[in-house]
Design an enzyme around this catalytic site. Structure first.
Site, PDB file in Angstrom:
ATOM      1  CB  SER A  26     -18.422  68.139-118.652  1.00  0.00           C
ATOM      2  OG  SER A  26     -18.117  69.504-118.421  1.00  0.00           O
ATOM      3  CB  SER A  83     -12.674  54.281-119.349  1.00  0.00           C
ATOM      4  OG  SER A  83     -12.806  54.691-120.691  1.00  0.00           O
ATOM      5  CB  CYS A 142     -13.477  60.768-116.948  1.00  0.00           C
ATOM      6  SG  CYS A 142     -14.154  62.161-116.129  1.00  0.00           S
ATOM      7  N   GLY A 188     -18.332  54.726-117.971  1.00  0.00           N
ATOM      8  CA  GLY A 188     -18.071  53.698-116.967  1.00  0.00           C
ATOM      9  C   GLY A 188     -18.639  52.333-117.297  1.00  0.00           C
ATOM     10  CG  MET A 232     -14.663  64.020-126.656  1.00  0.00           C
ATOM     11  SD  MET A 232     -13.593  63.827-128.096  1.00  0.00           S
ATOM     12  CE  MET A 232     -14.003  65.298-128.995  1.00  0.00           C
ATOM     13  N   GLY A 233     -12.004  65.968-123.213  1.00  0.00           N
ATOM     14  CA  GLY A 233     -11.448  67.026-122.374  1.00  0.00           C
ATOM     15  C   GLY A 233      -9.953  66.843-122.151  1.00  0.00           C
ATOM     16  NE  ARG A 291     -17.785  65.969-122.649  1.00  0.00           N
ATOM     17  CZ  ARG A 291     -18.882  65.320-122.265  1.00  0.00           C
ATOM     18  NH1 ARG A 291     -20.014  65.554-122.868  1.00  0.00           N
ATOM     19  NH2 ARG A 291     -18.837  64.452-121.285  1.00  0.00           N
ATOM     20  CD  GLN A 350     -13.553  68.951-116.669  1.00  0.00           C
ATOM     21  OE1 GLN A 350     -14.384  68.128-116.345  1.00  0.00           O
ATOM     22  NE2 GLN A 350     -13.849  70.229-116.828  1.00  0.00           N
ATOM     23  CD  GLU A 406     -17.413  35.034-102.592  1.00  0.00           C
ATOM     24  OE1 GLU A 406     -17.188  34.338-101.591  1.00  0.00           O
ATOM     25  OE2 GLU A 406     -18.460  35.701-102.741  1.00  0.00           O
TER      26      GLU A 406
HETATM   27  P1  IMP Z   1     -16.315  55.413-121.146  1.00  0.00           P
HETATM   28  O1  IMP Z   1     -17.366  54.690-121.915  1.00  0.00           O
HETATM   29  O2  IMP Z   1     -16.190  54.926-119.746  1.00  0.00           O
HETATM   30  O3  IMP Z   1     -15.008  55.402-121.856  1.00  0.00           O
HETATM   31  O4  IMP Z   1     -16.805  56.933-121.016  1.00  0.00           O
HETATM   32  C1  IMP Z   1     -17.201  57.686-122.124  1.00  0.00           C
HETATM   33  C2  IMP Z   1     -17.828  58.968-121.637  1.00  0.00           C
HETATM   34  O5  IMP Z   1     -16.880  59.755-120.919  1.00  0.00           O
HETATM   35  C3  IMP Z   1     -18.292  59.908-122.735  1.00  0.00           C
HETATM   36  O6  IMP Z   1     -19.520  59.536-123.287  1.00  0.00           O
HETATM   37  C4  IMP Z   1     -18.338  61.255-122.026  1.00  0.00           C
HETATM   38  O7  IMP Z   1     -19.513  61.453-121.288  1.00  0.00           O
HETATM   39  C5  IMP Z   1     -17.215  61.139-121.042  1.00  0.00           C
HETATM   40  N1  IMP Z   1     -16.010  61.839-121.493  1.00  0.00           N
HETATM   41  C6  IMP Z   1     -15.508  61.936-122.742  1.00  0.00           C
HETATM   42  N2  IMP Z   1     -14.351  62.621-122.740  1.00  0.00           N
HETATM   43  C7  IMP Z   1     -14.131  62.969-121.466  1.00  0.00           C
HETATM   44  C8  IMP Z   1     -13.100  63.709-120.817  1.00  0.00           C
HETATM   45  O8  IMP Z   1     -12.106  64.136-121.414  1.00  0.00           O
HETATM   46  N3  IMP Z   1     -13.242  63.902-119.484  1.00  0.00           N
HETATM   47  C9  IMP Z   1     -14.306  63.433-118.789  1.00  0.00           C
HETATM   48  N4  IMP Z   1     -15.275  62.695-119.342  1.00  0.00           N
HETATM   49  C10 IMP Z   1     -15.190  62.478-120.675  1.00  0.00           C
END
Ligand code: IMP
Length: 546
Positions: free
Chosen positions: A282, A335, A337, A372, A420-421, A460, A472, A531
């Protein structure tokens, strides 16, 4: 009488336009001018439209994800245990992207997944599931349930390189008793091809014979490989597939940590055919990661290394200098995180991507915008800001190819998606036995369970050895999104249409247009964001593609 207003001559429109001191909207540097703005997210701005003088279908989305690997679609699936295992990695690669297999499992299981991706649809199945005449019909049914196919060659030894005696397909066992011997039901009139047959010739044989499988045998009739009609059809359906030019095998990436044991893990993955390693952290700006990159580069010089995660130029510089071939950018934007909330560190994602990509691209090091990504527009913006590709977790979770079973939650069909956190991922242990070899062969397999070995997720977040684990991420569920076989082509076509609106025909043209100031931006106030969304309706259905 009112005096008539005098207008400019329309024929002078372009002359008048050129008298303005700058083009309409903001350049990318003005957009990110930190004296007037804080960090930006993808939703904080828009790209202004350009001129359309070409078909959307002619837009090319080829893009580099590492120094030496170019994909036809800039899509990467995240190394998360609810996102990328064999099935996701195979289909991401077939559809022109790439999957990064997670490391929240034993090294052996992860290596088996890499092997399964590398062996998939490489023309010949060099490691087919084989049985002997003394196996039973139930054994074939078990294989069908576990692996999804039941065309099994039968050799005298029950192994590859044994003498080929027959083949058992679905039709042979439809009405048979589970205890019947395969010697009683197998088809013995076979169409085979000699070893040395080219893929092209073997495909011709498949086509003409109308058989589902053609065993390839040596001069003594021993089985050396298998060709499957389903692979032939897939090759036709997946023109973008991400393949190594030298071997025709699908590209495969996998994640590792930075502990000493990860070196042994990586050795297994490389032996299984790994093309790209993602160092999963991370906060990538650490001495551990620098040492790991250097070790990988000296031990496996041809392996592409994606390092990260980073969100600043300074972090990026450390990893670029250490030898990274690509960078993963994002901290706190995922999403699932809660990093920004708990650790007070991170950066809004659009600012992070622009800042790092602008720097890293000078060294020819591509950047993957990680986290994101919630829609096609976010992908376009990440690419416009200099990313070579986007990494997606939540957007791909809940698809057929994501690991895990569907279940019902509050009337909706869902799958688990977790960070994963998250405490759940960090503590995850299972009593499931390690994969038994055959389960990893040939084709997509059911999601694996994590064994009681080492829990790599914890590496991580630097929290694994603490008595108190600091989360996290969160654990939740996401709706059934169907198969990525439909979803990724939607993302790709969406990109093409967006590029057409912007007036650029490729990722390269988009990025050079942004840097030269030709492609322009506009900031969005909170009201502007409202909008730009659906508003004023009593109710509506949002269908994204058909
Ligand atoms: P998403 O596509 O917005 O759902 O974000 C996925 C990304 O979030 C992953 O590729 C990681 O970089 C990050 N991520 C995965 N697990 C965690 C977590 O537990 N905490 C923070 N970031 C994470």
């Amino acid at each position: 009488m009112t005096a008539s207003k005098s207008f400019l001559d329309p024929a002078t429109a372009f002359d008048v336009l050129s008298s303005y001191s700058s083009n309409d909207g903001l350049s990318v540097t003005e957009l990110f001018d930190s004296s007037t703005t804080g960090g930006l997210t993808y939703n904080d701005f828009l790209v202004l439209p350009g001129k359309i003088d070409f078909d959307a279908g002619s837009v090319i989305t080829d893009s580099k994800i590492t120094r030496n690997v170019t994909l036809k679609t800039p899509f990467v699936s995240s190394p998360m245990d609810t996102v990328t295992e064999t099935n996701m990695a195979i289909h991401m690669a077939l559809l022109g992207g790439i999957g990064v297999i997670h490391h929240n499992q034993s090294p052996e299981e992860q290596a088996a997944m890499v092997r399964a991706v590398k062996r998939h649809e490489n023309g010949f199945i060099t490691d087919p599931v084989v049985l002997s005449p003394n196996h039973h019909v139930q054994d074939v049914r078990d294989i069908k349930e576990r692996l999804g196919f039941c065309g099994v060659p039968i050799t005298d030894t029950g192994k590859l390189h044994g003498k080929l005696l027959g083949i058992v397909t679905a039709r042979d066992i439809d009405f048979s008793s589970p205890t019947a011997l395969l010697s009683e039901v197998m088809t013995t009139s076979l169409v085979t091809a000699p070893s040395g047959t080219t893929l092209h010739e073997a495909n011709e044989i498949l086509r003409n014979s109308k058989k589902g499988k053609v065993p390839i045998v040596d001069t003594e009739g021993r089985l050396v490989s298998l060709l499957a009609r389903s692979d032939l059809l897939k090759a036709q359906n997946f023109p973008f597939s991400s393949k190594r030019p030298d071997s025709n095998q699908l590209y495969c990436a996998a994640a590792v940590g930075t502990r000493p044991s990860d070196r042994d893990r990586l050795a297994l993955l490389v032996e299984a055919g790994l093309d790209i390693v993602v160092i999963d952290s991370s906060q990538g700006n650490s001495v551990y990661q620098v040492e790991m990159i250097k070790w990988i580069k000296s031990t496996f010089p041809s392996l592409e290394v994606i390092a990260g995660n980073v969100v600043t130029r300074e972090q990026a510089a450390t990893l670029i200098a250490a030898g990274a071939d690509g960078l993963r950018v994002g901290m706190g934007s995922g999403s699932i995180c809660i990093t920004q909330e708990v650790m007070a560190v991170g950066r809004p994602q659009a600012t992070a991507v622009f800042s790092v990509a602008e720097f890293a691209n000078r060294f020819g090091v591509p950047v993957i915008a990680d986290g994101g990504i919630g829609n096609v527009g976010h992908i376009v913006k990440a690419l416009a800001l200099g990313a070579g590709a986007v990494m997606m977790g939540g957007l791909l979770a809940g698809t057929t190819e994501a690991p895990g079973e569907y279940f019902w939650h509050e009337g909706k069909r869902v799958k688990t998606y977790r960070g994963m956190g998250s405490i759940e991922a960090m503590q995850h242990r299972s009593s499931a036995p390690a994969t038994n070899g055959t389960a990893t062969k040939n084709s997509p397999q059911p999601p694996s369970k994590v064994t009681t070995t080492e829990n790599a997720a914890t590496s991580r977040y630097f929290s694994e050895s603490s008595q108190i684990k600091v989360a996290q991420g969160v654990s939740g569920d996401v709706p059934d999104k169907g198969s990525i076989i439909k979803f990724l082509p939607y993302l790709h076509t969406g990109l093409q249409h967006s590029f057409q609106d912007i007036g650029v025909r490729s990722v390269g043209e988009l990025q050079s247009g942004v840097l030269s100031g030709k492609v322009r931006f506009e900031k969005r106030s909170a009201q502007a964001q409202m909008e730009g969304g659906v508003h004023g309706l009593n109710s509506y259905t949002k269908r994204l593609f058909a």
